[in-house]
Motif scaffolding. Sequence first.
Motif, mmCIF file in Angstrom:
data_model
loop_
_atom_site.group_PDB
_atom_site.id
_atom_site.type_symbol
_atom_site.label_atom_id
_atom_site.label_comp_id
_atom_site.label_asym_id
_atom_site.label_seq_id
_atom_site.Cartn_x
_atom_site.Cartn_y
_atom_site.Cartn_z
ATOM 1 N N LEU A 16 0.828 -1.208 0.000
ATOM 2 C CA LEU A 16 0.000 0.000 0.000
ATOM 3 C C LEU A 16 0.858 1.253 0.000
ATOM 4 O O LEU A 16 0.563 2.232 -0.701
ATOM 5 N N ALA A 17 1.943 1.246 0.783
ATOM 6 C CA ALA A 17 2.838 2.408 0.816
ATOM 7 C C ALA A 17 3.495 2.623 -0.540
ATOM 8 O O ALA A 17 3.666 3.768 -0.993
ATOM 9 N N THR A 18 3.858 1.537 -1.209
ATOM 10 C CA THR A 18 4.480 1.647 -2.533
ATOM 11 C C THR A 18 3.502 2.234 -3.537
ATOM 12 O O THR A 18 3.853 3.119 -4.346
ATOM 13 N N ILE A 19 2.248 1.741 -3.512
ATOM 14 C CA ILE A 19 1.239 2.255 -4.440
ATOM 15 C C ILE A 19 0.968 3.731 -4.164
ATOM 16 O O ILE A 19 0.810 4.547 -5.090
ATOM 17 N N GLU A 20 0.925 4.107 -2.908
ATOM 18 C CA GLU A 20 0.711 5.511 -2.560
ATOM 19 C C GLU A 20 1.858 6.388 -3.058
ATOM 20 O O GLU A 20 1.626 7.502 -3.568
ATOM 21 N N LYS A 21 3.112 5.893 -2.930
ATOM 22 C CA LYS A 21 4.266 6.650 -3.415
ATOM 23 C C LYS A 21 4.215 6.819 -4.929
ATOM 24 O O LYS A 21 4.521 7.908 -5.464
ATOM 25 N N LEU A 22 3.806 5.770 -5.624
ATOM 26 C CA LEU A 22 3.689 5.853 -7.082
ATOM 27 C C LEU A 22 2.617 6.867 -7.482
ATOM 28 O O LEU A 22 2.791 7.615 -8.461
ATOM 29 N N ASN A 23 1.518 6.911 -6.757
ATOM 30 C CA ASN A 23 0.470 7.880 -7.066
ATOM 31 C C ASN A 23 0.949 9.308 -6.830
ATOM 32 O O ASN A 23 0.620 10.226 -7.605
ATOM 33 N N GLU A 24 1.734 9.511 -5.796
ATOM 34 C CA GLU A 24 2.288 10.850 -5.553
ATOM 35 C C GLU A 24 3.228 11.261 -6.686
ATOM 36 O O GLU A 24 3.194 12.417 -7.150
ATOM 37 N N THR A 25 4.065 10.345 -7.127
ATOM 38 C CA THR A 25 4.977 10.646 -8.239
ATOM 39 C C THR A 25 4.201 10.939 -9.504
ATOM 40 O O THR A 25 4.540 11.860 -10.283
ATOM 41 N N LEU A 26 3.133 10.176 -9.739
ATOM 42 C CA LEU A 26 2.297 10.387 -10.920
ATOM 43 C C LEU A 26 1.655 11.768 -10.881
ATOM 44 O O LEU A 26 1.605 12.480 -11.894
ATOM 45 N N GLU A 27 1.192 12.171 -9.718
ATOM 46 C CA GLU A 27 0.586 13.500 -9.587
ATOM 47 C C GLU A 27 1.618 14.597 -9.846
ATOM 48 O O GLU A 27 1.310 15.613 -10.493
ATOM 49 N N MET A 28 2.859 14.404 -9.373
ATOM 50 C CA MET A 28 3.917 15.387 -9.613
ATOM 51 C C MET A 28 4.235 15.508 -11.094
ATOM 52 O O MET A 28 4.401 16.620 -11.634
ATOM 53 N N LEU A 29 4.294 14.371 -11.787
ATOM 54 C CA LEU A 29 4.585 14.408 -13.226
ATOM 55 C C LEU A 29 3.471 15.086 -14.001
ATOM 56 O O LEU A 29 3.730 15.809 -14.981
ATOM 57 N N GLU A 30 2.225 14.878 -13.590
ATOM 58 C CA GLU A 30 1.105 15.527 -14.279
ATOM 59 C C GLU A 30 1.158 17.044 -14.106
ATOM 60 O O GLU A 30 0.890 17.795 -15.054
ATOM 61 N N LYS A 31 1.506 17.505 -12.908
ATOM 62 C CA LYS A 31 1.623 18.939 -12.680
ATOM 63 C C LYS A 31 2.752 19.533 -13.531
ATOM 64 O O LYS A 31 2.596 20.614 -14.126
ATOM 65 N N GLN A 86 2.734 0.092 -13.475
ATOM 66 C CA GLN A 86 3.237 -0.451 -12.216
ATOM 67 C C GLN A 86 2.142 -0.458 -11.146
ATOM 68 O O GLN A 86 2.002 -1.430 -10.388
ATOM 69 N N ILE A 87 1.342 0.607 -11.088
ATOM 70 C CA ILE A 87 0.261 0.675 -10.103
ATOM 71 C C ILE A 87 -0.774 -0.415 -10.357
ATOM 72 O O ILE A 87 -1.227 -1.103 -9.429
ATOM 73 N N ILE A 88 -1.149 -0.579 -11.612
ATOM 74 C CA ILE A 88 -2.144 -1.610 -11.955
ATOM 75 C C ILE A 88 -1.622 -2.998 -11.602
ATOM 76 O O ILE A 88 -2.350 -3.843 -11.059
ATOM 77 N N LEU A 89 -0.343 -3.239 -11.877
ATOM 78 C CA LEU A 89 0.247 -4.539 -11.589
ATOM 79 C C LEU A 89 0.279 -4.801 -10.090
ATOM 80 O O LEU A 89 -0.076 -5.899 -9.621
ATOM 81 N N LEU A 90 0.693 -3.798 -9.321
ATOM 82 C CA LEU A 90 0.759 -3.961 -7.873
ATOM 83 C C LEU A 90 -0.626 -4.147 -7.258
ATOM 84 O O LEU A 90 -0.822 -4.981 -6.366
ATOM 85 N N GLU A 91 -1.606 -3.359 -7.725
ATOM 86 C CA GLU A 91 -2.965 -3.493 -7.195
ATOM 87 C C GLU A 91 -3.549 -4.868 -7.513
ATOM 88 O O GLU A 91 -4.215 -5.488 -6.676
ATOM 89 N N GLY A 92 -3.295 -5.351 -8.743
ATOM 90 C CA GLY A 92 -3.782 -6.686 -9.095
ATOM 91 C C GLY A 92 -3.132 -7.778 -8.262
ATOM 92 O O GLY A 92 -3.799 -8.715 -7.802
ATOM 93 N N ALA A 93 -1.792 -7.654 -8.067
ATOM 94 C CA ALA A 93 -1.088 -8.648 -7.259
ATOM 95 C C ALA A 93 -1.565 -8.605 -5.811
ATOM 96 O O ALA A 93 -1.734 -9.653 -5.166
ATOM 97 N N LYS A 94 -1.822 -7.405 -5.291
ATOM 98 C CA LYS A 94 -2.302 -7.276 -3.913
ATOM 99 C C LYS A 94 -3.685 -7.907 -3.757
ATOM 100 O O LYS A 94 -3.955 -8.633 -2.792
ATOM 101 N N ALA A 95 -4.574 -7.623 -4.717
ATOM 102 C CA ALA A 95 -5.915 -8.212 -4.654
ATOM 103 C C ALA A 95 -5.859 -9.730 -4.751
ATOM 104 O O ALA A 95 -6.581 -10.448 -4.043
#
Length: 218
Positions: A16-31, A86-95
């Motif tokens: 969960l922490a890894t997915i959250e970090k990836l989402n933060e990086t994604l938001e930074m790149l979009e900005k 990477q997020i999709i892969l991690l979320e699928g593996a977690k589920a």
Amino acid sequence: MFSRLLGKPKQQTNALATIEKLNETLEMLEKKEKVLLKKADAEIEKAKDFTRAKNKRAAIQCLKRKRLYEQQIEQLGNFQLRIHDQIILLEGAKATTETVDVLRTGASAMKAMQKAVNIDDVDKTMDEINEQTENMKQIQEALATPVGAAADFDEDELEAELEELEGAELEEQLLQPSTVAPVSPVHVPASRLPTRPTPQKNTAEDDELAALQAEMAM
């Protein structure tokens, strides 16, 4: 495969922490991408202004900077796509891991229940239930059987006596006189009743005639 992605249980907790970090990086790149898009649009406007001013060299420099911004924007788009994957892969593996854990827990619980309930015990319990049910039926039948003086009564004699009572009742009904309902008087309107002649008073001549007839009769 999933063990390589998430590793040991401790590493799975960090998913969960890894997915959250990836989402933060994604938001930074979009900005950052939005900022570069604004800069590229600004260079286009500058190039238009220099073109109107007949400053061809300055306009070309603006277009070059615009191309550099566009290259960075394209690179940022590729970075975002990789992070999305990477997020999709991690979320699928977690589920999947959570599903496997739940299924494993359910299987363990079912196994424990099967150990607690032996098939032989189930068969024995069902035999006891069937035996008790049969005993209860026998008890109910015994209670329903007449005892004492009631057991000595002959059913055929009772039925014959009942038929005699029914015949006597029918005969009594036939012998009863039939009652005729009284005829209700017919109401005749006063206008339809026959009129009686009104008696007239005898005159003096009539009296004399009657006396004469009496004398002749004598």
